[in-house]
Enzyme design. Structure first.
Site, PDB file in Angstrom:
ATOM      1  N   GLY A  84       0.848  -1.193   0.000  1.00 48.20           N
ATOM      2  CA  GLY A  84       0.000   0.000   0.000  1.00 48.20           C
ATOM      3  C   GLY A  84       0.882   1.241   0.000  1.00 48.20           C
ATOM      4  O   GLY A  84       2.067   1.173  -0.334  1.00 48.20           O
ATOM      5  N   ALA A 115       2.242   2.897   2.396  1.00 45.03           N
ATOM      6  CA  ALA A 115       3.420   2.786   3.259  1.00 45.03           C
ATOM      7  C   ALA A 115       4.414   1.780   2.688  1.00 45.03           C
ATOM      8  O   ALA A 115       5.598   2.087   2.520  1.00 45.03           O
ATOM      9  CB  ALA A 115       2.997   2.399   4.671  1.00 45.03           C
ATOM     10  N   SER A 124     -17.752   9.605   0.332  1.00 46.12           N
ATOM     11  CA  SER A 124     -16.736  10.519   0.853  1.00 46.12           C
ATOM     12  C   SER A 124     -17.276  11.501   1.895  1.00 46.12           C
ATOM     13  O   SER A 124     -18.405  11.974   1.811  1.00 46.12           O
ATOM     14  CB  SER A 124     -16.126  11.315  -0.296  1.00 46.12           C
ATOM     15  OG  SER A 124     -15.340  12.359   0.218  1.00 46.12           O
ATOM     16  N   ARG A 170     -15.776  12.523  12.640  1.00 44.09           N
ATOM     17  CA  ARG A 170     -16.385  11.248  12.272  1.00 44.09           C
ATOM     18  C   ARG A 170     -17.002  10.504  13.452  1.00 44.09           C
ATOM     19  O   ARG A 170     -18.109   9.992  13.364  1.00 44.09           O
ATOM     20  CB  ARG A 170     -15.333  10.354  11.609  1.00 44.09           C
ATOM     21  CG  ARG A 170     -14.928  10.885  10.264  1.00 44.09           C
ATOM     22  CD  ARG A 170     -13.763  10.123   9.685  1.00 44.09           C
ATOM     23  NE  ARG A 170     -13.492  10.603   8.327  1.00 44.09           N
ATOM     24  CZ  ARG A 170     -12.521  10.141   7.563  1.00 44.09           C
ATOM     25  NH1 ARG A 170     -11.728   9.196   8.007  1.00 44.09           N
ATOM     26  NH2 ARG A 170     -12.348  10.624   6.361  1.00 44.09           N
ATOM     27  N   GLU A 191      -0.916   2.117   8.398  1.00 44.73           N
ATOM     28  CA  GLU A 191      -2.074   1.826   9.251  1.00 44.73           C
ATOM     29  C   GLU A 191      -1.800   0.716  10.254  1.00 44.73           C
ATOM     30  O   GLU A 191      -2.412   0.668  11.313  1.00 44.73           O
ATOM     31  CB  GLU A 191      -3.286   1.458   8.372  1.00 44.73           C
ATOM     32  CG  GLU A 191      -4.587   1.323   9.167  1.00 44.73           C
ATOM     33  CD  GLU A 191      -5.791   0.983   8.294  1.00 44.73           C
ATOM     34  OE1 GLU A 191      -5.677   1.097   7.054  1.00 44.73           O
ATOM     35  OE2 GLU A 191      -6.832   0.617   8.841  1.00 44.73           O
ATOM     36  N   ARG A 210      -9.035   9.287  13.890  1.00 45.59           N
ATOM     37  CA  ARG A 210      -8.232   9.859  12.814  1.00 45.59           C
ATOM     38  C   ARG A 210      -9.040  10.915  12.075  1.00 45.59           C
ATOM     39  O   ARG A 210     -10.220  10.732  11.809  1.00 45.59           O
ATOM     40  CB  ARG A 210      -7.811   8.758  11.835  1.00 45.59           C
ATOM     41  CG  ARG A 210      -6.958   9.269  10.696  1.00 45.59           C
ATOM     42  CD  ARG A 210      -6.487   8.147   9.802  1.00 45.59           C
ATOM     43  NE  ARG A 210      -7.563   7.464   9.101  1.00 45.59           N
ATOM     44  CZ  ARG A 210      -8.223   7.971   8.059  1.00 45.59           C
ATOM     45  NH1 ARG A 210      -7.945   9.184   7.617  1.00 45.59           N
ATOM     46  NH2 ARG A 210      -9.187   7.277   7.464  1.00 45.59           N
TER      47      ARG A 210
END
Lengths: 223, 246, 646
Positions: free
Chosen positions: C43, C45, C285, C338, C432, C442
């Site tokens: 991914g 990272a 989104s 969130r 992650e 986050r």
């Protein structure tokens, strides 16, 4: 540069350039043919045919033309075979994606046109050039091949007329896709001009098809 | 809804495959196509049979893993979607659905409906990038890029590498895939510097891997889930011819 | 020395990273060639780390379970990536990004790590632009920004609704370039099964070739895990189908501490569950909340009428609608963070006001369409609306969208120190799958930032500090007994799984477990549910190992076998999540304990007792894990209660 034509895009480039060249040739050919029905006499037609077969420049162009035909056919077949190989096992269900309809049948129409071309050359071109079986006429005291009469005789045979017209309809298949496609392969794509090219392709195809099919019909019915 | 499924089953790359017919019943129209296959697989597992293998991962149309050739169309009968976004409401109750893997010599079948698309990675490895190493780059705003160019680059960059273009093409050509990357990078000033080498290397790799050539049929564009235009193929041709001649 | 030691460099916050870099140990170019690094995961990272390490000259082996590195789930991130560029002249700075991230995480993240993240955020944007990432631009040709939740500045860079995809493809390109140059060896369709530890240091991994089933051994002087989150434990989530926690779980069982496992983010705007056949939830989104208004009916009878279809949402007048976020949080309204938005939706649905299946609320664009016109809404959200329509078969321009919270991201993960090294020397964890930067919640557009920060700009430095002491360690043969043992461990497990031949399929177990996890350790937790969870999961684990049914063999592509291994680990991870949630006597960020709330139902943090990172140490199959607490010290930031009301 030399490796350009070794690549798939390079070979497509050859298809594109030779295709465009043949497109131009078709225009010239049509112009000469039309002279057969636009004049009462076969003289302009026979003279034009003579010019085409005797002029040195045209003779050079003739070689190029044959080369063009050959390259177009050779690479067309070569690429097609490679493309078939690339697929390997095919699909059980035939693809019915939304695509340019005529593009799907390029190889099939090409084979028909090749057959036509062979017959066509044997009937007219080779006869005049090698077999000398063509009647002669005299204009201004000079002898000319009376190719005109050869054409008219052929176009009095109904089967030949039908075959001839059918072949030009198949040629229309080729042109409807090929005209625009040649520009796409050359990388000539533009928001404004590409639609214009596509329309030009349709107009050109219409002209060629109507022009070439009108001649046998005219000859058959009116001459 | 009830369906008859005719699915390509193939044990491994070497074995001969065949179609096997299955029936699924009581499928909700809101069920996605892959969820319908999940239900079929549960039936098979219940009978201790091997489930049908197919590639899938994100199931939201972006990873590019899924790709089935459904009733003669890559990603099935809907526009601008991947297989995982296809829903059963697109079919009629009682339909027979034929499911095949992507076909193409450069995409050999691994098992059932799973094919090997490493060829795409190899094409990218050949040059589908800007050769910049980490660090030592200029400020992001140092080189302004006209918005139109950035937008066109983004159009091309939307490619998810699913291979539907190759699967749809009667020539098994990867031109749209290659064109998307070449066109994206060629439109950015950062990518222009090695545009020449890039296009030459990528096309050479594409040819070497046995993909067919493009005859501009437009099937790729029609089936591309991200709606990538074949005008990018023209751009690729242009870039290639330019690179080879000048 | 506290255990675990976070190894934070001395000095003022703003100078820590610079000082570290200036004084750290490095590896010379000739020695780099002699050192092997294993990177698991491709991914943001993993790909960025593998590419950067390859560029530096290390020998890198990189592994992914997908058929191509480009398919890693970072690709699904939509919104954007944060950076403190201050291109808008709106007062952004490194400190402000650092501050917002700490505050957004409800003061449960480590100051030094987050500051460093904010520091390198700007380099990421520069790097990506140089790679040809087509970020959105203004007519001037300069980069555009949008705003995201939890920030008062516009600092989010984006590439349409596909930012994650574009960033990943950039990193993938860099990775493939290194593959082409021979610095990186790529192993696709390969899953890590086990970690090899030799004399206390991570020295390799055991993998399974997913096509042939072949078990292979790989040596590395260091091992880097970049395997993402474990949110798929819940079965239904926005994660990819193959996303799993097995690599980190293996590492945990071999001695790496697992930090804050119960911190799992629940994203408020996902398409609701609509059938028991469903396999995946799709995210809409966060940007939609800029123009959409969230509501449920004010009266229960209306809610019922909407559920059974006798009323349509348009039948309800303004007075009959409850815009509950605007009502409860007038200052932030629909743009609360969130965790807050998710809990509020759950609260309304639990109280009986939910629409759709009962577990959904409306996200309504009719006001925005009236105000701005359909065209502008289409420009802004066209692709999202189209996506919604394809899935739900309803037109969001005409009828409100239905949304419900869903599992989305794991803040918890392997415990790492400032060097991103776990408690096993030589084992690093980035992106992650570590715990380090997001605390208990986050912020939007921060995951991409962290993944790339770790991979491009942090790990390539810190790993050298470790490897500098390894230059004399020769490559070890994979015939060593440690490799032998690790391999037979993995083989035994596969053999065991295949020979249970029980009655239930992996998915049946996973669904059952996922539902339990959601009910007991989901959006709201209590001592009762958590204790129940620990019990139930232990029972389920037993049941799993006696009743799982896997057709096929090991020597072939066998997705059922792959899934079985992952689900076996998920059940164990679930148990640890419950334990972690149980020991945290507070509500913070995503972690909401019913016992710890204010009178009006808001989360009640307990800074007095709970300002620590919970790092769990595995103590064997039969024993309970041991909790270590790494205290969190805030020297540069003032603790405060998050308030989105006024």
């Amino acid at each position: 540069m030399n490796s350009l034509f070794a690549s798939s895009i390079g070979k497509k480039l050859i298809m594109s350039l030779t295709g465009l060249f043949l497109i131009v040739f078709l225009m010239v050919h049509l112009g000469i043919n039309l002279s057969l029905i636009f004049y009462d006499s076969r003289e302009p037609f026979n003279k034009a045919a003579h010019f085409m077969s005797s002029n040195v420049l045209i003779k050079i162009l003739e070689i190029i033309l044959f080369g063009g035909f050959f390259l177009h056919m050779f690479y067309g077949l070569y690429l097609q075979i490679k493309n078939w190989i690339a697929r390997g096992r095919g699909y059980y269900k035939a693809n019915y994606s939304q695509t340019s309809f005529f593009s799907k049948y390029m190889i099939h129409t090409a084979i028909i046109i090749t057959v036509f071309l062979i017959i066509h050359l044997t009937d007219f071109y080779f006869k005049a050039k090698f077999f000398g079986e063509v009647p002669e006429v005299y204009y201004d005291g000079k002898p000319y091949h009376d190719l005109g009469i050869l054409v008219i005789e052929k176009f009095k045979i109904p089967g030949f007329v039908i075959f001839y017209i059918a072949c030009f309809l198949f040629l229309a298949f080729q042109l409807l896709h090929g005209f625009w496609s040649a520009f796409q392969t050359l990388g000539l794509d533009h928001q404004v001009y590409t639609p214009v090219i596509k329309i030009l392709g349709i107009i050109y195809t219409a002209l060629i098809t109507i022009g070439f099919t009108a001649i046998p019909l005219y000859v058959y019915y009116f001459m | 809804m009830n369906f008859t499924l005719k699915i390509w089953r193939q044990e491994s790359a070497k074995s001969k495959g065949k179609f096997v017919v299955y029936n699924v019943s009581n499928i909700s129209p809101d069920c996605s196509f892959l969820e319908m296959l999940d239900i079929l697989n549960q039936q098979l597992i219940d009978k201790f049979e091997k489930p049908v293998c197919f590639d899938h991962d994100c199931r939201e149309g972006i990873c590019g893993a899924c790709g089935l050739y459904i009733n003669g169309r890559p990603h099935g009968p809907d526009e601008d979607i991947t297989t995982c976004q296809l829903h059963m409401r697109r079919f009629k109750d009682g339909d027979t659905i034929v499911i095949e893997p992507w076909r193409g010599r450069p995409f050999p079948v691994i098992k059932d409906l799973v094919v090997d698309r490493n060829a795409f990675d190899k094409i990218i490895a050949a040059g589908g990038y800007i050769s910049v190493s980490t660090g030592g780059v200029p400020d992001a705003n140092a080189i302004p890029i006209p918005r139109e160019d950035a937008d066109l680059a983004m159009d091309a960059a939307a490619c998810i590498g699913c291979g539907a273009c190759v699967a749809a093409c009667k020539n098994t050509s990867a031109m749209l895939f290659v064109a998307a990357k070449v066109s994206q990078l060629a439109r950015l000033p950062q990518g222009r510097i090695e545009a020449k080498e890039r296009v030459i290397k990528m096309v050479a790799k594409m040819d070497e891997l046995g993909f067919g050539s493009c005859t501009n049929t437009g099937a790729c564009e029609a089936e591309c889930p991200k709606n990538i235009s074949i005008s990018h193929i023209a751009k690729l041709n242009r870039e290639y011819i330019k690179a080879k001649i000048f | 020395m506290i255990k675990p030691d976070p190894r934070i460099p001395e000095g003022p916050l703003a100078e820590k990273w610079t000082r570290f870099k200036a004084t750290q140990k490095l590896v010379s170019p000739s020695n780099k060639r002699k050192l092997d690094i294993i990177v698991v995961g491709t991914g943001l990272a993993g790909a960025s780390a593998a590419a950067s390490l390859g560029e530096l000259g290390f020998n890198v082996k990189v592994f992914c379970y997908q058929d191509s590195p480009r398919r890693a789930h970072s690709i699904a991130a939509q919104g954007g990536i944060n950076a403190a560029k201050n291109y808008r002249n709106d007062g952004d700075s490194i400190y402000r990004l650092f501050y917002d991230t700490i505050k957004g995480g409800d003061f449960r993240a480590r100051e030094a790590n987050v500051y460093r993240l904010a520091e390198v955020s700007n380099n990421i944007i520069d790097q990506c632009v140089a790679q040809g990432v087509p970020f959105a631009r203004e007519y001037s040709g300069l980069l555009d920004n949008r705003s995201f939740g939890g920030a008062q500045v516009s600092r989010t860079f984006y590439a349409r609704g596909q930012t994650g995809q574009q960033l990943l493809l950039g990193a993938y390109g860099a990775l493939m370039r290194q593959v082409n140059e021979g610095n990186v060896t790529l192993y696709t369709r390969t899953e890590m099964l086990n970690l090899v530890i030799i004399e206390g240091k991570a020295r390799g991994i055991i993998t399974r070739n997913l096509i042939t089933g072949k078990i292979e051994r790989h040596f590395g002087h260091a091992v880097v895990l970049a395997t993402g989150g474990y949110g798929r434990a819940f079965f239904l989530s926005t994660m990819a189908m193959g996303a799993n926690g097995s690599a980190v779980w293996t590492a945990y069982k071999k001695g790496a501490f697992f930090a804050n496992p119960s911190f799992v983010q629940i994203h408020p705007t996902c398409i609701p569950v609509h059938g028991d056949f469903q396999s995946k939830l799709t995210l809409m989104s966060e940007s939609l909340r800029n123009d959409g208004r969230i509501w449920v009916p004010r009266k229960k009878e209306d809610a019922e009428a909407l559920r059974n279809g006798t009323k349509k949402p348009s039948d309800l007048t303004e007075e009959d609608r409850d815009y509950y976020l605007e009502r409860r949080y007038p200052a932030f309204g629909n743009l609360v963070p969130r965790d807050v938005a998710s809990r509020a939706a759950k609260e309304r649905c639990d109280a009986g006001y939910g629409v759709g299946s009962g577990l959904a609320v409306y996200l309504d664009f009719s006001d925005a369409i009236k105000r701005l016109g359909k065209k502008i809404i289409e420009e802004r959200y066209g692709n999202l609306f189209q996506m919604y329509e394809k899935i739900v078969d309803q037109n969001p321009y005409e009828t409100p969208m239905m949304i419900y919270p869903a599992i989305h991201y794991c803040m918890g993960g392997l415990w790492v120190d400032y060097h991103l090294m776990t408690t096993i020397p030589g084992l690093f964890s980035i992106g992650e799958c570590n715990f380090s930067d997001h605390g208990a919640n986050r912020l939007g557009a921060s995951a991409l930032m962290q993944g790339l920060a770790d991979g491009y700009f942090i790990l390539p430095y810190t790993i050298q500090h470790y490897l500098a002491d390894e230059i004399l360690t020769p490559r070890m043969p994979v015939t060593l007994p440690e490799f032998e043992n690790a391999e037979s461990e993995s083989k035994e497990r596969i053999h065991k799984l295949l020979n249970i031949k029980g009655k239930q399929s992996v998915d049946q177990f996973h669904r059952k477990f996922g539902l339990m996890l959601w009910e007991l350790v989901g959006m709201s937790r209590s001592q009762n549910t958590l204790k129940k969870a620990i019990n139930e999961f232990a029972k389920l684990r037993e049941e799993f190992w006696h009743d799982i049914k896997i057709p096929g063999s090991n020597d072939e592509l066998n997705p059922e076998l792959e899934k079985a291994g992952r689900v076996a680990d998920f059940i164990e991870i679930g148990e640890l999540m419950a334990r972690d949630a149980l020991q945290r006597h507070e509500s913070c960020g995503c972690h909401f304990r019913e016992e710890y709330q204010t009178d009006d139902g808001e989360a009640k943090r307990n800074d007095e007792d709970c300002m620590y990172v919970a790092a769990w140490e595995y103590k064997g199959h039969e024993n309970e894990p041991l909790l270590h607490k790494e205290p969190l010290i805030y020297e540069n930031i003032k603790l405060q209660t998050r308030n989105y009301k006024i």
